[in-house]
Design an enzyme around this catalytic site. Structure first.
Site, PDB file in Angstrom:
ATOM      1  N   ASP A  47       0.843  -1.203   0.000  1.00  0.00           N
ATOM      2  CA  ASP A  47       0.000   0.000   0.000  1.00  0.00           C
ATOM      3  C   ASP A  47       0.874   1.247   0.000  1.00  0.00           C
ATOM      4  O   ASP A  47       1.717   1.423   0.876  1.00  0.00           O
ATOM      5  CB  ASP A  47      -0.875   0.007   1.271  1.00  0.00           C
ATOM      6  N   TYR A  52       2.856   9.946  -0.155  1.00  0.00           N
ATOM      7  CA  TYR A  52       3.933   9.357   0.660  1.00  0.00           C
ATOM      8  C   TYR A  52       5.310   9.649   0.069  1.00  0.00           C
ATOM      9  O   TYR A  52       6.329   9.459   0.731  1.00  0.00           O
ATOM     10  CB  TYR A  52       3.769   7.833   0.828  1.00  0.00           C
ATOM     11  N   LYS A  77      -3.000   5.987  -4.182  1.00  0.00           N
ATOM     12  CA  LYS A  77      -4.148   6.868  -3.895  1.00  0.00           C
ATOM     13  C   LYS A  77      -3.942   8.246  -4.497  1.00  0.00           C
ATOM     14  O   LYS A  77      -2.805   8.743  -4.531  1.00  0.00           O
ATOM     15  CB  LYS A  77      -4.306   7.022  -2.373  1.00  0.00           C
ATOM     16  N   HIS A 110      -7.908   9.350  -1.594  1.00  0.00           N
ATOM     17  CA  HIS A 110      -7.230   9.294  -0.291  1.00  0.00           C
ATOM     18  C   HIS A 110      -8.109   9.829   0.863  1.00  0.00           C
ATOM     19  O   HIS A 110      -8.202   9.216   1.920  1.00  0.00           O
ATOM     20  CB  HIS A 110      -5.912  10.079  -0.369  1.00  0.00           C
TER      21      HIS A 110
HETATM   22  N1  LIG Z   1      -5.608   6.075   3.835  1.00  0.00           N
HETATM   23  C1  LIG Z   1      -5.056   6.779   4.786  1.00  0.00           C
HETATM   24  O1  LIG Z   1      -5.437   7.931   5.051  1.00  0.00           O
HETATM   25  C2  LIG Z   1      -3.935   6.197   5.572  1.00  0.00           C
HETATM   26  C3  LIG Z   1      -3.488   6.839   6.732  1.00  0.00           C
HETATM   27  C4  LIG Z   1      -2.459   6.262   7.437  1.00  0.00           C
HETATM   28  C5  LIG Z   1      -1.893   5.080   6.999  1.00  0.00           C
HETATM   29  N2  LIG Z   1      -2.320   4.488   5.838  1.00  0.00           N
HETATM   30  C6  LIG Z   1      -1.716   3.220   5.331  1.00  0.00           C
HETATM   31  O2  LIG Z   1      -1.855   2.232   6.347  1.00  0.00           O
HETATM   32  C7  LIG Z   1      -0.555   1.747   6.694  1.00  0.00           C
HETATM   33  C8  LIG Z   1      -0.509   1.335   8.146  1.00  0.00           C
HETATM   34  O3  LIG Z   1      -0.813   2.424   9.003  1.00  0.00           O
HETATM   35  P1  LIG Z   1       0.283   3.219   9.854  1.00  0.00           P
HETATM   36  O4  LIG Z   1       1.605   3.106   9.220  1.00  0.00           O
HETATM   37  O5  LIG Z   1      -0.232   4.587  10.082  1.00  0.00           O
HETATM   38  O6  LIG Z   1       0.257   2.495  11.283  1.00  0.00           O
HETATM   39  P2  LIG Z   1       0.515   0.996  11.837  1.00  0.00           P
HETATM   40  O7  LIG Z   1       0.763   0.046  10.737  1.00  0.00           O
HETATM   41  O8  LIG Z   1      -0.587   0.731  12.807  1.00  0.00           O
HETATM   42  O9  LIG Z   1       1.817   1.185  12.730  1.00  0.00           O
HETATM   43  C9  LIG Z   1       3.072   1.480  12.190  1.00  0.00           C
HETATM   44  C10 LIG Z   1       4.005   1.783  13.370  1.00  0.00           C
HETATM   45  O10 LIG Z   1       4.084   0.627  14.217  1.00  0.00           O
HETATM   46  C11 LIG Z   1       5.430   0.181  14.291  1.00  0.00           C
HETATM   47  N3  LIG Z   1       5.390  -1.283  14.240  1.00  0.00           N
HETATM   48  C12 LIG Z   1       5.195  -2.065  13.159  1.00  0.00           C
HETATM   49  N4  LIG Z   1       5.209  -3.361  13.499  1.00  0.00           N
HETATM   50  C13 LIG Z   1       5.423  -3.409  14.826  1.00  0.00           C
HETATM   51  C14 LIG Z   1       5.547  -4.466  15.753  1.00  0.00           C
HETATM   52  N5  LIG Z   1       5.435  -5.737  15.367  1.00  0.00           N
HETATM   53  N6  LIG Z   1       5.786  -4.159  17.056  1.00  0.00           N
HETATM   54  C15 LIG Z   1       5.867  -2.878  17.446  1.00  0.00           C
HETATM   55  N7  LIG Z   1       5.760  -1.817  16.611  1.00  0.00           N
HETATM   56  C16 LIG Z   1       5.535  -2.085  15.322  1.00  0.00           C
HETATM   57  C17 LIG Z   1       6.160   0.774  13.094  1.00  0.00           C
HETATM   58  O11 LIG Z   1       7.511   1.011  13.404  1.00  0.00           O
HETATM   59  P3  LIG Z   1       8.758   0.715  12.415  1.00  0.00           P
HETATM   60  O12 LIG Z   1       8.337   1.062  11.019  1.00  0.00           O
HETATM   61  O13 LIG Z   1       9.798   1.643  12.932  1.00  0.00           O
HETATM   62  O14 LIG Z   1       9.130  -0.723  12.572  1.00  0.00           O
HETATM   63  C18 LIG Z   1       5.418   2.104  12.932  1.00  0.00           C
HETATM   64  O15 LIG Z   1       5.910   3.070  13.841  1.00  0.00           O
HETATM   65  C19 LIG Z   1       0.347   2.942   6.350  1.00  0.00           C
HETATM   66  O16 LIG Z   1       1.710   2.645   6.325  1.00  0.00           O
HETATM   67  C20 LIG Z   1      -0.229   3.355   5.038  1.00  0.00           C
HETATM   68  O17 LIG Z   1       0.200   2.493   4.000  1.00  0.00           O
HETATM   69  C21 LIG Z   1      -3.341   5.023   5.136  1.00  0.00           C
END
Ligand SMILES: NC(=O)c1ccc[n+]([C@@H]2O[C@H](COP(=O)([O-])OP(=O)(O)OC[C@H]3O[C@@H](n4cnc5c(N)ncnc54)[C@H](OP(=O)(O)O)[C@@H]3O)[C@@H](O)[C@H]2O)c1
Length: 274
Positions: A47, A52, A77, A110
């Site tokens: 994704d 980004y 997106k 988005h």
């Molecule tokens: N459509 C939208 O508006 C929108 C908004 C936000 C996100 N997204 C998408 O959704 C994806 C996921 O959401 P997100 O990145 O916001 O949050 P997330 O996946 O809930 O959390 C990512 C965070 O958690 C840490 N992490 C990952 N695996 C872990 C584990 N096993 N143990 C402890 N910490 C861990 C990562 O650190 P490290 O990377 O340092 O390991 C990072 O800081 C995004 O990357 C993006 O592709 C979409």
């Protein structure tokens, strides 16, 4: 859900993996390595988003991986400032060019924004009709946005990607989408790493010899949610993928859903007005 590449059938019949890699806030060499690691581990869905700033690197890692294109599922997106019919068509071309791809598997709006999402959606419908994207969907749409969109659209969105995790389970929106054939996809499925200290989750994790993150992701899978945890840390990319060899009980699923507190870590879609 037995395998990392197992999918859900979207409302147009195409299969989307239920599990993938998120790439928000990951740039340059870091995101390139993360995508490479994930593909080596068997991840088949990535994704990204124009905003980004990493579509070049995501595309390069995909190309270098040797994984056949038809085994991969790539989502990107259209960003808020590119909304509108002509602008969206242009933005799509730019994203394809950056990633070196002719076809995007899933193209999303988005954020709904204010008054352009219907024009943007018409552009997505055209891209879909032309076969340039295999599915189209939205992100951060509330029920009222979907109701409005569905009044005029020819195609029902295949996916709505929204913030969703045990502290914010979005029950009403999830049920609304499920009843209309719109697949819910969770962003921040790990609540951005903020659930690690939760004792209820720690207790369930200990029972299965799993981590809190693995339990939270498994809860998502068992609730029919597509999940895209983000990590740039190789050990975590691996950890997050090791969730296909255990099953939470109905009581455990309910206990995890009971953590819901309506608590967002991201913006409220009605307040992202640009
Ligand atoms: N459509 C939208 O508006 C929108 C908004 C936000 C996100 N997204 C998408 O959704 C994806 C996921 O959401 P997100 O990145 O916001 O949050 P997330 O996946 O809930 O959390 C990512 C965070 O958690 C840490 N992490 C990952 N695996 C872990 C584990 N096993 N143990 C402890 N910490 C861990 C990562 O650190 P490290 O990377 O340092 O390991 C990072 O800081 C995004 O990357 C993006 O592709 C979409």
């Amino acid at each position: 859900m037995k395998h990392i590449a197992d999918g859900t059938i979207l409302n147009n019949g195409i299969v989307m993996p239920r599990f993938g890699l998120g790439t928000y806030k990951a740039e340059g060499e870091e995101v390139a390595k993360a995508v490479t690691t994930a593909l080596e581990l068997g991840y088949r869905s990535i994704d990204t988003a124009a905003v980004y700033g990493n579509e070049n690197e995501v595309g390069s890692s995909i190309a270098a991986s040797g994984v056949p294109r038809d085994s991969l599922f790539v989502t990107t997106k259209v960003w808020n400032t590119d909304q509108g019919y002509d602008e969206t068509l242009k933005a799509f071309d730019v994203s394809c060019k950056k990633m070196g791809l002719d076809i995007i598997d899933l193209y999303l709006i988005h954020w709904p924004g204010v008054d352009k999402y219907k024009d943007t959606w018409r552009a997505l419908e055209r891209l879909y009709a032309e076969g340039r994207t295999r599915a189209i969907g939205v992100s951060n749409f509330q029920i009222h946005h979907l109701e409005e969109l569905l009044k005029d659209s020819e195609i029902v969105p295949a996916v709505n990607q929204v913030e969703l995790h045990p502290r914010f389970i979005q029950r009403e929106l999830h049920e609304y989408c499920a009843s209309r054939g719109i697949q819910i996809e969770a962003w921040a499925p790990l609540m951005k790493g903020r659930l690690q200290d939760n004792e209820r989750l720690q207790g369930i994790a200990a029972k299965y010899g799993k981590t809190v993150s693995q339990v939270v992701l498994r809860w998502g899978l068992q609730n029919e949610i597509v999940i895209i945890p983000k990590s740039v840390t190789a050990s975590r990319i691996k950890e997050n993928s090791e969730i296909f060899d255990f099953e939470l009980s109905a009581e455990e699923l309910a206990a995890i859903s009971g953590l819901d507190a309506g608590e967002r870590v991201g913006s409220h879609p009605d307040k992202v007005l640009f």
